[in-house]
Scaffold this motif. Structure first.
Motif, mmCIF file in Angstrom:
data_model
loop_
_atom_site.group_PDB
_atom_site.id
_atom_site.type_symbol
_atom_site.label_atom_id
_atom_site.label_comp_id
_atom_site.label_asym_id
_atom_site.label_seq_id
_atom_site.Cartn_x
_atom_site.Cartn_y
_atom_site.Cartn_z
ATOM 1 N N LEU A 113 -6.053 7.161 -4.743
ATOM 2 C CA LEU A 113 -6.776 8.198 -5.214
ATOM 3 C C LEU A 113 -8.133 8.766 -5.105
ATOM 4 O O LEU A 113 -9.145 9.204 -4.374
ATOM 5 N N GLN A 114 -8.446 7.756 -4.914
ATOM 6 C CA GLN A 114 -9.749 7.340 -3.792
ATOM 7 C C GLN A 114 -10.404 7.672 -2.511
ATOM 8 O O GLN A 114 -11.575 8.288 -2.476
ATOM 9 N N MET A 132 -3.911 4.104 -17.353
ATOM 10 C CA MET A 132 -3.206 2.687 -16.952
ATOM 11 C C MET A 132 -2.097 2.745 -16.360
ATOM 12 O O MET A 132 -1.712 3.234 -16.223
ATOM 13 N N GLY A 133 -2.367 2.066 -14.697
ATOM 14 C CA GLY A 133 -0.819 1.809 -14.145
ATOM 15 C C GLY A 133 -0.633 1.121 -14.302
ATOM 16 O O GLY A 133 -0.270 0.185 -15.275
ATOM 17 N N HIS A 134 0.249 0.253 -13.598
ATOM 18 C CA HIS A 134 0.906 -1.164 -13.569
ATOM 19 C C HIS A 134 0.408 -2.589 -13.375
ATOM 20 O O HIS A 134 0.648 -3.485 -13.782
ATOM 21 N N GLU A 147 1.007 -1.201 0.149
ATOM 22 C CA GLU A 147 -0.198 -0.022 0.238
ATOM 23 C C GLU A 147 1.099 1.369 0.043
ATOM 24 O O GLU A 147 1.221 1.577 0.525
ATOM 25 N N LEU A 148 0.735 2.467 -0.712
ATOM 26 C CA LEU A 148 1.192 3.419 -0.298
ATOM 27 C C LEU A 148 1.274 4.573 0.761
ATOM 28 O O LEU A 148 -0.196 4.019 1.301
ATOM 29 N N GLU A 149 2.146 4.880 1.456
ATOM 30 C CA GLU A 149 1.550 5.645 2.228
ATOM 31 C C GLU A 149 2.351 6.630 2.199
ATOM 32 O O GLU A 149 3.144 6.832 1.483
ATOM 33 N N GLY A 205 -2.723 -1.175 -8.778
ATOM 34 C CA GLY A 205 -3.508 -0.680 -8.296
ATOM 35 C C GLY A 205 -3.305 0.058 -6.529
ATOM 36 O O GLY A 205 -4.396 0.993 -6.228
ATOM 37 N N TYR A 206 -1.884 0.463 -6.163
ATOM 38 C CA TYR A 206 -1.457 1.028 -5.329
ATOM 39 C C TYR A 206 -1.712 2.741 -5.913
ATOM 40 O O TYR A 206 -2.886 3.148 -4.411
#
Length: 199
Positions: free
Chosen positions: A152-153, A141-143, A85-87, A146-147
């Motif tokens: 963004l949500q 389109m990313g990799h 997950e992105l922090e 879904g990071y």
């Protein structure tokens, strides 16, 4: 149907990677693209701005970060935790970054847990978004991991999402699922395209 979309996305992703890897003058074009980002009215108005730190052949942002840090804004950079997950990290100095796993420049591990260094997606006034492929209507389109989708949500509905890309990463159309998020703008070396955004 879903398989066809997955196959199409895979082909587009491969083509976009090939195009991006073959792009010449990346440093020069990246400096131009980042300058356009920092000239946006949304950038001037924002107090807290998220920059991504470039990986591999993405539009290079690291050479523009020192300018951004000197500008008096709160600069936030994302990093990926062990859960995938992105922090968000409040960057105040380039010395706070180090080369981590996969040769990615990221916040030093000993600083990540400090409360004053943490930030929530809702705090962001402007978000710079990387990606593999785009169309001129803001589809991204990313990799495929879904990071960024998760991040963004959780950003505020009024926070502009601005993607940086080389013109060679743009395609006539990117297949989008209902949950996929459109960008508000896409900046390339050629133009600033107005995307559909999250309306």
């Amino acid at each position: 149907m879903t398989e066809d979309i997955a196959e199409l996305k895979k082909k587009l992703r491969e083509q976009a990677h090939a195009n991006r890897n073959a792009q010449t003058n990346k440093d020069e074009l990246s400096a131009n693209i980042c300058a356009k980002f920092m000239a946006l009215p949304a950038y001037t108005a924002a107090k807290t701005v998220m920059f991504y730190i470039d990986v591999r052949s993405e539009v290079r942002t690291r050479q523009s970060l020192p300018d951004a840090l000197a500008y008096g804004k709160k600069i936030i950079v994302p990093w990926c935790n062990e859960a995938g997950e992105l922090e968000l990290f409040h960057l105040e100095n380039m010395d706070e970054l180090a080369v981590g796993m996969y040769k990615i420049l990221e916040p030093k591990p000993e600083l990540r847990g400090l409360p004053e260094k943490q930030c929530k997606p809702e705090d962001l006034d402007l978000v710079m978004v990387p990606g593999v492929a785009f169309d001129r209507h803001g589809a991204r389109m990313g990799h495929g991991k879904g990071y960024y989708d998760k991040l963004l949500q959780h950003s505020r509905p009024d926070t502009p999402l601005v993607a940086l890309a080389f013109e060679c990463q743009l395609f006539p159309e990117i297949p989008m699922a209902p949950h996929d998020i459109h960008m508000d703008k896409i900046i390339t070396e050629m133009a600033v395209y107005e995307g559909k955004g999250r309306k």
